[in-house]
Design a protein around this motif. Structure first.
Motif, PDB file in Angstrom:
ATOM      1  N   ALA A  43       0.705  -1.226  -0.317  1.00  0.00           N
ATOM      2  CA  ALA A  43      -0.083  -0.452  -0.015  1.00  0.00           C
ATOM      3  C   ALA A  43       1.202   0.877   0.233  1.00  0.00           C
ATOM      4  O   ALA A  43       2.194   1.419   1.253  1.00  0.00           O
ATOM      5  CB  ALA A  43      -0.999  -0.518   1.373  1.00  0.00           C
ATOM      6  N   ASP A  44       0.510   2.077  -1.070  1.00  0.00           N
ATOM      7  CA  ASP A  44       1.700   3.018  -1.159  1.00  0.00           C
ATOM      8  C   ASP A  44       1.095   4.121  -0.368  1.00  0.00           C
ATOM      9  O   ASP A  44       2.084   5.074  -0.095  1.00  0.00           O
ATOM     10  CB  ASP A  44       2.521   3.067  -2.603  1.00  0.00           C
ATOM     11  CG  ASP A  44       3.518   3.395  -3.421  1.00  0.00           C
ATOM     12  OD1 ASP A  44       4.315   4.199  -2.297  1.00  0.00           O
ATOM     13  OD2 ASP A  44       3.102   5.070  -3.740  1.00  0.00           O
ATOM     14  N   GLN A  45       0.351   4.361  -0.848  1.00  0.00           N
ATOM     15  CA  GLN A  45      -0.791   6.064  -0.559  1.00  0.00           C
ATOM     16  C   GLN A  45      -2.085   5.467  -0.674  1.00  0.00           C
ATOM     17  O   GLN A  45      -3.407   4.790  -0.840  1.00  0.00           O
ATOM     18  CB  GLN A  45      -0.578   6.830  -2.264  1.00  0.00           C
ATOM     19  CG  GLN A  45      -0.836   8.540  -1.799  1.00  0.00           C
ATOM     20  CD  GLN A  45      -0.735   9.181  -3.415  1.00  0.00           C
ATOM     21  OE1 GLN A  45       0.277   8.257  -3.703  1.00  0.00           O
ATOM     22  NE2 GLN A  45      -0.824  10.283  -2.382  1.00  0.00           N
ATOM     23  N   ILE A  46      -2.747   5.949   0.383  1.00  0.00           N
ATOM     24  CA  ILE A  46      -4.102   5.563   1.027  1.00  0.00           C
ATOM     25  C   ILE A  46      -4.906   7.725   0.278  1.00  0.00           C
ATOM     26  O   ILE A  46      -4.424   9.148   0.751  1.00  0.00           O
ATOM     27  CB  ILE A  46      -3.938   5.598   2.478  1.00  0.00           C
ATOM     28  CG1 ILE A  46      -3.948   4.647   3.084  1.00  0.00           C
ATOM     29  CG2 ILE A  46      -5.485   6.285   2.750  1.00  0.00           C
ATOM     30  CD1 ILE A  46      -3.624   3.732   2.776  1.00  0.00           C
ATOM     31  N   LEU A  47      -6.166   7.125  -1.098  1.00  0.00           N
ATOM     32  CA  LEU A  47      -5.931   8.436  -1.038  1.00  0.00           C
ATOM     33  C   LEU A  47      -7.502   8.534  -0.465  1.00  0.00           C
ATOM     34  O   LEU A  47      -8.226   9.684  -1.267  1.00  0.00           O
ATOM     35  CB  LEU A  47      -6.292   7.755  -2.312  1.00  0.00           C
ATOM     36  CG  LEU A  47      -5.606   6.967  -4.066  1.00  0.00           C
ATOM     37  CD1 LEU A  47      -5.900   6.686  -4.891  1.00  0.00           C
ATOM     38  CD2 LEU A  47      -4.217   8.349  -3.446  1.00  0.00           C
ATOM     39  N   ILE A  52      -6.875   2.518  -2.336  1.00  0.00           N
ATOM     40  CA  ILE A  52      -5.278   3.186  -2.953  1.00  0.00           C
ATOM     41  C   ILE A  52      -4.953   2.749  -3.274  1.00  0.00           C
ATOM     42  O   ILE A  52      -4.804   2.517  -4.604  1.00  0.00           O
ATOM     43  CB  ILE A  52      -4.725   1.762  -1.363  1.00  0.00           C
ATOM     44  CG1 ILE A  52      -5.099   0.833  -1.898  1.00  0.00           C
ATOM     45  CG2 ILE A  52      -5.655   2.061   0.165  1.00  0.00           C
ATOM     46  CD1 ILE A  52      -4.676  -0.297  -0.533  1.00  0.00           C
ATOM     47  N   ARG A  53      -3.656   3.540  -3.431  1.00  0.00           N
ATOM     48  CA  ARG A  53      -2.345   3.775  -4.554  1.00  0.00           C
ATOM     49  C   ARG A  53      -1.278   2.365  -4.562  1.00  0.00           C
ATOM     50  O   ARG A  53      -0.852   2.283  -2.692  1.00  0.00           O
ATOM     51  CB  ARG A  53      -2.150   5.103  -5.032  1.00  0.00           C
ATOM     52  CG  ARG A  53      -0.803   4.064  -6.023  1.00  0.00           C
ATOM     53  CD  ARG A  53      -0.695   5.985  -7.000  1.00  0.00           C
ATOM     54  NE  ARG A  53      -1.728   6.622  -7.010  1.00  0.00           N
ATOM     55  CZ  ARG A  53      -2.288   6.196  -8.034  1.00  0.00           C
ATOM     56  NH1 ARG A  53      -2.638   5.906  -9.286  1.00  0.00           N
ATOM     57  NH2 ARG A  53      -3.369   7.381  -8.213  1.00  0.00           N
ATOM     58  N   THR A  61       2.121  -0.257 -11.359  1.00  0.00           N
ATOM     59  CA  THR A  61       1.294   1.029 -10.176  1.00  0.00           C
ATOM     60  C   THR A  61      -0.587   0.454  -9.956  1.00  0.00           C
ATOM     61  O   THR A  61      -0.786   0.808 -11.219  1.00  0.00           O
ATOM     62  CB  THR A  61       1.919   2.128  -9.418  1.00  0.00           C
ATOM     63  OG1 THR A  61       2.717   1.557  -9.240  1.00  0.00           O
ATOM     64  CG2 THR A  61       1.198   2.624  -8.485  1.00  0.00           C
ATOM     65  N   ARG A  77      -2.776   0.633   5.745  1.00  0.00           N
ATOM     66  CA  ARG A  77      -2.144   2.061   6.340  1.00  0.00           C
ATOM     67  C   ARG A  77      -1.097   1.619   5.040  1.00  0.00           C
ATOM     68  O   ARG A  77      -0.700   0.850   4.514  1.00  0.00           O
ATOM     69  CB  ARG A  77      -1.469   1.312   7.795  1.00  0.00           C
ATOM     70  CG  ARG A  77      -2.361   1.952   8.609  1.00  0.00           C
ATOM     71  CD  ARG A  77      -1.464   1.727  10.022  1.00  0.00           C
ATOM     72  NE  ARG A  77      -1.840   1.518  11.262  1.00  0.00           N
ATOM     73  CZ  ARG A  77      -1.537   0.862  12.160  1.00  0.00           C
ATOM     74  NH1 ARG A  77      -0.391   0.512  12.781  1.00  0.00           N
ATOM     75  NH2 ARG A  77      -2.582   0.932  13.357  1.00  0.00           N
ATOM     76  N   GLU A  78      -0.535   2.701   4.720  1.00  0.00           N
ATOM     77  CA  GLU A  78       1.067   2.833   3.958  1.00  0.00           C
ATOM     78  C   GLU A  78       1.314   2.484   4.801  1.00  0.00           C
ATOM     79  O   GLU A  78       2.459   2.526   5.802  1.00  0.00           O
ATOM     80  CB  GLU A  78       1.363   4.112   4.037  1.00  0.00           C
ATOM     81  CG  GLU A  78       0.222   5.403   3.376  1.00  0.00           C
ATOM     82  CD  GLU A  78       0.635   6.827   3.250  1.00  0.00           C
ATOM     83  OE1 GLU A  78       2.026   6.895   3.120  1.00  0.00           O
ATOM     84  OE2 GLU A  78      -0.250   7.300   2.926  1.00  0.00           O
TER      85      GLU A  78
END
Length: 168
Positions: A43-47, A52-53, A61, A77-78
């Motif tokens: 999980a790279d980024q929570i949008l 999520i990204r 990605t 989580r990230e």
């Protein structure tokens, strides 16, 4: 709203996972099902908005969504290791299937199951090449020329003092 505390590695559970005793209760860690196209991701980024990204095991990605049944039971989580399943009709999107705990992720990393892209602990290559550690040190020494030793300055000898006080 309080802040969530950082998840910690459970050393006792990790030791139980790694021991693999036949008489103890078998603890298994779920892995992605390749037949239905599941894969590891980070999980790279929570949008927001349940999205999520994620950086996937194949290097791409993807935009992933958290399904309703996971929404309040498992918080993503990230930096978490997750299993995703890419969509058949849009390869850039995916569904989150499962989230691993830190202990489970560390166990998978030590076993060498994780691809390099998603191995956040970096244990996959180290455990496989423990015997080669001396080889790399020796090759590093050979590749760099050794500096020449610097000669130490010789101490200057003091001239013997003359008994004559007079100058000539």
């Amino acid at each position: 709203m309080g802040r969530r505390r950082e998840e910690e590695v459970d050393e006792e559970l990790l030791a139980k996972l790694e021991s693999g005793d036949a008489d103890s209760d078998k603890i298994r860690v779920k892995t992605p099902n390749k037949r239905i196209n599941e894969m590891f991701a980070i999980a790279d980024q929570i949008l927001g908005g349940r999205r999520i990204r994620a950086v996937c095991g194949d290097g791409e990605t993807r935009l992933a969504r958290i399904p309703g049944k996971m929404r309040r039971r498992q918080w993503v989580r990230e930096g978490d290791l997750i299993i995703i399943q890419p969509w058949d009709f849009q390869d850039a999107k995916a569904d989150v299937r499962m989230r691993y705990t830190k202990t489970q992720a560390l166990y998978l990393s030590r076993k060498g199951v994780l691809p390099e892209v998603v191995d956040t602990f970096g244990m996959g290559d180290d455990t496989a090449s423990e015997d080669d550690s001396g080889i790399w040190e020796a090759s590093d020494k050979r590749s760099e020329p050794e500096p020449e030793p610097v000669p130490e300055p010789e101490p200057e000898e003091a001239e013997p003092e003359s008994d004559d006080d007079g100058e000539a």
